[in-house]
Design a protein around this motif. Sequence first.
Motif, PDB file in Angstrom:
ATOM      1  N   TYR B  17       0.699  -1.295  -0.384  1.00 21.40           N
ATOM      2  CA  TYR B  17       0.034  -0.353  -0.352  1.00 21.40           C
ATOM      3  C   TYR B  17       0.601   1.350   0.112  1.00 21.40           C
ATOM      4  CZ  TYR B  17      -3.492   3.793   1.888  1.00 21.40           C
ATOM      5  OH  TYR B  17      -3.826   5.490   1.882  1.00 21.40           O
ATOM      6  N   ARG B  20       2.761   1.175  -3.080  1.00 27.09           N
ATOM      7  CA  ARG B  20       1.848   2.016  -4.293  1.00 27.09           C
ATOM      8  C   ARG B  20       0.685   3.310  -4.134  1.00 27.09           C
ATOM      9  NH1 ARG B  20      -3.607  -1.216  -3.638  1.00 27.09           N
ATOM     10  NH2 ARG B  20      -4.453   0.325  -4.553  1.00 27.09           N
ATOM     11  N   THR B  21       0.823   3.776  -3.543  1.00 26.28           N
ATOM     12  CA  THR B  21       0.535   5.462  -3.003  1.00 26.28           C
ATOM     13  C   THR B  21       1.750   6.545  -2.585  1.00 26.28           C
ATOM     14  OG1 THR B  21      -0.291   4.732  -0.412  1.00 26.28           O
ATOM     15  CG2 THR B  21      -2.097   4.661  -2.514  1.00 26.28           C
ATOM     16  N   ALA B  22       2.801   5.807  -2.830  1.00 25.84           N
ATOM     17  CA  ALA B  22       3.631   6.620  -2.363  1.00 25.84           C
ATOM     18  C   ALA B  22       3.713   8.054  -3.761  1.00 25.84           C
ATOM     19  CB  ALA B  22       5.142   6.018  -1.982  1.00 25.84           C
ATOM     20  N   ARG B  23       4.093   9.372  -3.025  1.00 25.39           N
ATOM     21  CA  ARG B  23       4.216  10.036  -4.309  1.00 25.39           C
ATOM     22  C   ARG B  23       5.590  10.293  -5.210  1.00 25.39           C
ATOM     23  NH1 ARG B  23       0.839  14.924  -1.028  1.00 25.39           N
ATOM     24  NH2 ARG B  23      -0.729  13.995  -1.328  1.00 25.39           N
ATOM     25  N   LEU B  24       5.187  10.081  -6.137  1.00 26.02           N
ATOM     26  CA  LEU B  24       6.680   9.594  -6.948  1.00 26.02           C
ATOM     27  C   LEU B  24       7.093  10.991  -7.440  1.00 26.02           C
ATOM     28  CD1 LEU B  24       6.717   6.331  -9.355  1.00 26.02           C
ATOM     29  CD2 LEU B  24       7.033   6.620  -6.168  1.00 26.02           C
ATOM     30  N   ASP B  32      10.652  10.476  -0.227  1.00 26.05           N
ATOM     31  CA  ASP B  32      10.344  10.131   0.577  1.00 26.05           C
ATOM     32  C   ASP B  32       8.522   9.009   0.199  1.00 26.05           C
ATOM     33  OD1 ASP B  32       9.525  12.826   0.908  1.00 26.05           O
ATOM     34  OD2 ASP B  32       8.585  13.288  -1.193  1.00 26.05           O
ATOM     35  N   ARG B  66       7.295   2.399 -10.626  1.00 23.82           N
ATOM     36  CA  ARG B  66       7.287   2.485  -9.648  1.00 23.82           C
ATOM     37  C   ARG B  66       8.133   1.214  -9.079  1.00 23.82           C
ATOM     38  NH1 ARG B  66       3.581   4.879  -5.793  1.00 23.82           N
ATOM     39  NH2 ARG B  66       2.785   6.222  -8.144  1.00 23.82           N
TER      40      ARG B  66
END
Lengths: 212, 498
Positions: B17, B20-24, B32, B66
């Motif tokens: 999770y 998948r939701t980390a901001r790239l 981050d 990702r």
Amino acid sequence: MSPAELVDRLIRLVEDDDDLPAKARQDAKGLRAVAVANPDRALEHLKTLAADVAANLPVHDSPEDLAKCVGIENFWAFYCRAEVKAVSSATYKQLVMAAVDPAQQLLSDLKSDPTLVDAIHSWMVPFTQIASMGGAELESALVIRHGPPYSVFVFPQVLLSVAGIRVRHALAVDAVPEGLWEWRKGGPSAGIDEFIDRDISRSALGHIEWRL
Amino acid sequence: MAALVTPTPGAIAAALYAVRTARLETPRPILDLFRSVLRDIDELEAQMLPQTLGRLLGLFAADPLRRSALLDTIATFDMFETLPDIRRLLEEYLSPEALVTAAKLAANPGVRPDDREWISGLIRDRSIDSNLRRMLEIVSDPNAQPFGVLENAAHSERWPGAEDAHPDQVAPIVALDESGAPALEKWSVAASLHESGATVRRVPADWSARPFSFWLSPAVLVLSWDPASFSRLVSTYPAMSASQLRQLPRTAYAHNTAVRYSAEFYGQDRIVAPRIATGLTDLSPIDPDAYHLGSFDSHEVAVLSGTRRNDLYANLHKALPPSQRKGHDVYWSFSQVVALRTWQYFRSQAGGRRPSLDLLTALESFAGAKSPTAVGVTADGQVLRRQDDYWVNVTSDQIYIEQVRSLDAVFQPFELGGYAGASEGRSNVPALLGPTDHSKVHPALLGGSPAVIGTRLPVRALAEYERDQGAGSAHRAYGLDVAVANDVLPLGHRLLAA
């Protein structure tokens, strides 16, 4: 933030964006029921919905040069050739800063993939709005979480046109893929417009600028 | 402590999770992403973090960006344990990024010799772009001769002990000796070192192979939680000495200490402590970027919210469970402190309505706002925002006309009555953001622990020092003005006693 909170906020963003088609907003609202039972699934559905809607929104030729601001670690991670990444991002930053012409160094280290920026990351601003800004001013104007230095990709209007790149103002569906729940319509700060595109090809890149 | 041999499904799900939701899109996507992964994991999960991330590699085949970020994270934090997973990836597809990551990790003495040999064979025997092959050789072979700026940098960074290495041309290397290291704290230290501009080199507690001779050097700073283990490094690298070793404390703030030691060793022009002020002067503590930060322990929560510590663990445990756990220690976020303080505030109001426990949940999950004056709260648990002359519910958008308190009022000092107020030392709840004239609380500074304004000195640490070293010792040791010390020390003692 928990998955339930995240998806709830993203659904609200889409629901509240009255520039989106009514059906898209209604479909997003309908995901609330899924979100209660399974927020992960709801997020997946919302991403699919957002991608479908974004792909069909009207776009237009850019009337001016556009720019994309990228942190040096981001440049190293997503834009450099693989062999350049043999050094750490910290050492790469040091190499660029020590280069005679940092902007030229960045350009020569750029990977050769035909697609430079993929659609969900193609956030851009009019170049004229940031042309004279230093790193600290960019940080403030674009509400960037980490400090400078930054590299700025500049996409001249002519090259955008030749490459067939058409843009539109950013809408709530564009915030969904990266989970930008705090996104607000109207640009990151006063006086800065925000555009988004589908994939941006390498051929649309004019030059890179280095902002300390 | 129990030992895990494989990541639990729960740990894998949580990491999945987070990735998948980390901001790239951020300027520091690797930092981050890594911090997203660290959020909410416990000590056991931290021990298995590399194996957990390794398991994820195969799950991101359809999301190359990702997966690339994940590989970069693995390489940046020297997670050599993932090499078997990267090997599986490379057996399917010879991805240039996976190759570079594998070559970088292979130098670590924690890597099994057969994995190391497999990588060498891959570089030697497979069809690879000549520029890439050249760089892979530089990174994996200490005897390869570099040419040009980039190759020299790669060589110097990977092999700092080589005669032709140029340590000033690469980012400072900090070796983290993991013998006796608390796992969560170790990763937190690594993240802070990366943030401050260092390259992290993990020295595992157990070696699977003898370290390469140039992998460390006398010019590399070594940070350790167990200095006695340094002898094994000296026996491997006889030129190394105790002058390059620093011991890290076993506290939640070891990462700050690590950055400070690194800056002292390499110079403050090369190791730059993360800017606390990233707008600390501009960033409101209840701004969405800050409101959910902070790691307040029970002493701090008790003093800043006017709550008994016992109640945190007993009566309030279900309504306000700690947001973070580190081993046996638990911490609450700033949003939770605000929630609890607001609840106590309403309890303190004579003739007021008994506050609902819903208030705790509502304020804890509230996103944040630009200013405390723009947020209203009610005793029945509503969170409101200011719109023109009205208070409007943040979720229903309904105008609220009953009595509303702004958060700004709640942040001012107040007095508790009744049983809670009668407890010694708790009759006055200090101002939240400035508990005394010379101290401040900000969730982005020292985890929110009250600190002396303009410094990173926790007031509780000053009080501890004074308690151990005698009255009047703290201001001399830390170079503080006497008036400042006199102002903050009572708060520090109160935190200790809570």
